[in-house]
Enzyme design. Structure first.
Site, PDB file in Angstrom:
ATOM      1  CD  GLU A  35      12.684   4.703   8.799  1.00 47.21           C
ATOM      2  OE1 GLU A  35      12.464   5.635   9.610  1.00 47.21           O
ATOM      3  OE2 GLU A  35      12.855   4.877   7.581  1.00 47.21           O
TER       4      GLU A  35
ATOM      5  CD  GLU B 143      10.495  12.823  11.123  1.00 47.91           C
ATOM      6  OE1 GLU B 143       9.375  12.321  11.332  1.00 47.91           O
ATOM      7  OE2 GLU B 143      11.428  12.188  10.604  1.00 47.91           O
TER       8      GLU B 143
ATOM      9  CB  CYS C 160      13.103   8.782   7.964  1.00 44.83           C
ATOM     10  SG  CYS C 160      13.942   7.715   6.808  1.00 44.83           S
TER      11      CYS C 160
ATOM     12  CE  LYS D 201      -1.814   3.088   1.789  1.00 46.56           C
ATOM     13  NZ  LYS D 201      -1.647   4.499   1.313  1.00 46.56           N
TER      14      LYS D 201
END
Ligand code: NAD
Length: 490
Positions: A259, A392, A293, A184
């Protein structure tokens, strides 16, 4: 194989090597972030589409690993992945353009990502038949051995920042280990992956070995995480969604690899060679417009060289040009308007809290007004506990702060919820290793930094950056389960 597909008509899922229309009959617009306008459509998948894809994958794997795909030997799987690698290389320019158009990344980065995808298939193709178990001493008259078996059907939920790279690292490893895959991808950027699935069918992957269902996360993604026919899930994305995926998977005791990003520090001691530090530090935050990331989003500099480092990083940053992906400048747009707004909110907070802007790049004059452009920004003197140093941002914003000692640097470096990657810059070898051992992260680079790099290097986080490892040989182990067979023979 049925039907056809063009970048502007990608309205179908890819299930069992066929283009299958969404059962809802609905589609989702794909927006080009360089222009802020839709240019393609994808199928809006739901639980029924996911169920069809899982059934196709289960058939391909077979009840006892005896389906059309399950019967492939490790060597045959490896050869097929090598063929796919060559096919991706042949189509690299087409794939790079699709990737750049949908994600907004400069074309050179799209090309690098296509190269990385080919390299993942090459790496895992070569590794497929080097994966084996062990024998171990047990009791007299017995032999005990372990076998590494595929999980069966693996689910892969992929984000929009590096679709091809993240597909390569997780689906490449899962296929090499013998799993059938249901993918997906992110609704914002998945056209390249639909094309790769088509290439996989062309090189000979049997029906159902690789299936892609497009759609929204809370519809198709949630249905995949909750599906009882999935034996392992690999997820890359935000911590909030990762938690939801892990909770859904836990209901059917399905193992998960997460992750979830980071707030990775670049720790620069006063003895570091700044000529080497500066370009790497800048690249590690502006690559993919900071939507990486493992972006090096915190710059920790020893007080003695703090001013010089801030000035030199600022100088490079202020010369960066931002513009449309296919103009191939230094930095492209952010993925969507909400992501741009998110970055603006952080920068407004910096203004309110009087955190100084040390330098900013610029958006080129002829960039479309409707594109989602953000100039790279260096903030200085950011308090280590401020949200700009803790959260983040996922944009080209670097937070610089000074430190006074090795312990101080470690306290700041380890003082966030995240732990994905760290950079340590010093000419003192003993200190470099000491700091590398004490920093809490899944990867540490000494006197270099690889944002997202390193196909051969195990990658993953600690703390809220997630768990499990992708990339390298370690990922192959994660896509298998270990069976112990104990034989009494007298
Ligand atoms: P997200 O985590 O919501 O999306 C990642 C993937 O998960 C997409 O394919 C999405 O469709 C899917 N998804 C969303 N909700 C789901 C659900 N309930 N169940 C199953 N799958 C679901 O990320 P986002 O909203 O696109 O971005 C938000 C923030 O996440 C970003 O600002 C950034 O901080 C972070 N992010 C991190 C990474 C990374 O590489 N670590 C990647 C993308 C986003």
């Amino acid at each position: 194989m049925d039907g056809g597909w063009t970048p502007t008509e990608g309205r179908h899922h890819f299930i069992g090597n066929r283009w299958i229309a969404a059962q809802s009959g609905q589609s989702i617009d794909v927006v080009d972030p360089s222009f802020g306008a839709p240019f393609a459509k994808i199928a809006r998948g739901n639980a029924a589409d996911i169920d069809a894809a899982v059934r196709a994958a289960r058939n391909a794997f077979g009840e006892f690993g005896n389906g059309d795909w399950g019967r492939f030997t490790a060597t045959e799987r490896g050869r097929l992945l090598l063929r796919l690698s060559a096919r991706v290389t042949a189509q690299a320019e087409e794939l790079a353009r699709l990737e750049s158009r949908t994600t907004g990344k400069p074309l050179k980065q799209g090309r690098a990502d296509a190269g990385a995808l080919a390299r993942y298939f090459e790496y895992y193709g070569g590794a497929a038949d080097k994966l084996h178990g062990e024998t171990m001493p047990y009791s007299t008259g017995m032999t005990v051995l372990t076998i590494r078996e595929p999980h069966g059907v693996t689910g892969h939920i992929i984000p929009w920042n590096y679709p091809m790279q993240i597909f390569g690292r997780s689906v490449g490893a899962a296929l090499a280990a013998g799993n059938a895959c249901v993918v997906k991808p992110a609704e914002d950027a998945c056209l390249s992956l639909l094309r790769v699935a088509e290439l996989a069918a062309e090189v000979g992957f049997p029906d159902g070995a690789l299936n892609i269902v497009t759609g929204y996360g809370n519809e198709a993604g949630a249905a995949l995480a909750a599906h009882g026919g999935i034996d392992h899930i690999s997820f890359t994305g935000s911590p909030v969604t990762g938690t939801a995926v892990a909770q859904a998977a836990a209901k059917h005791h399905c193992p998960v690899t997460l992750e979830l990003g980071g707030k990775s520090p670049q720790i620069v001691f006063a003895d570091a060679n700044l000529d080497e530090v500066v370009p790497v530090v800048v690249n590690a935050i502006v690559q993919n417009a900071g939507q990486t990331c493992s972006a090096g989003s915190r710059l920790l500099a020893e007080r003695a060289n703090y001013e010089e480092l801030v000035a030199r990083v600022g100088d490079v940053m202020s010369r960066l040009k931002v513009g449309p992906a296919l103009a191939d400048l230094d930095v492209g747009p952010l993925i969507r308007r909400s992501q741009l707004q998110r970055v603006w909110d952080y920068l407004s907070q910096a203004q309110v809290d009087r955190i100084p802007v040390a330098a900013q790049g610029h958006v080129v004059e002829d960039a479309p007004q409707t594109g989602f452009f953000q100039a790279p920004t260096l903030l200085r003197d950011v308090p280590p506990t401020h949200k700009l140093a803790q959260e983040e941002i996922f944009g080209p914003v670097l937070a610089a702060m000074p430190f006074d000692s090795e312990d101080d640097a470690l306290r700041i470096a380890n003082g966030t919820l995240y732990g994905l990657v760290a950079g340590v810059w010093t000419r003192d070898g003993a200190r470099a290793l000491r700091v590398a051992r004490k920093v809490r992260s899944g990867q540490v680079f000494i006197n270099n930094y690889g944002a997202g790099g390193g196909i051969e290097l195990p990658f993953g986080g600690v703390k809220s950056s997630g768990y499990g490892r992708e990339k390298g040989f370690e990922a192959l182990l994660g896509f298998t389960t270990l069976k112990t067979i104990a034989i009494r023979h007298g």
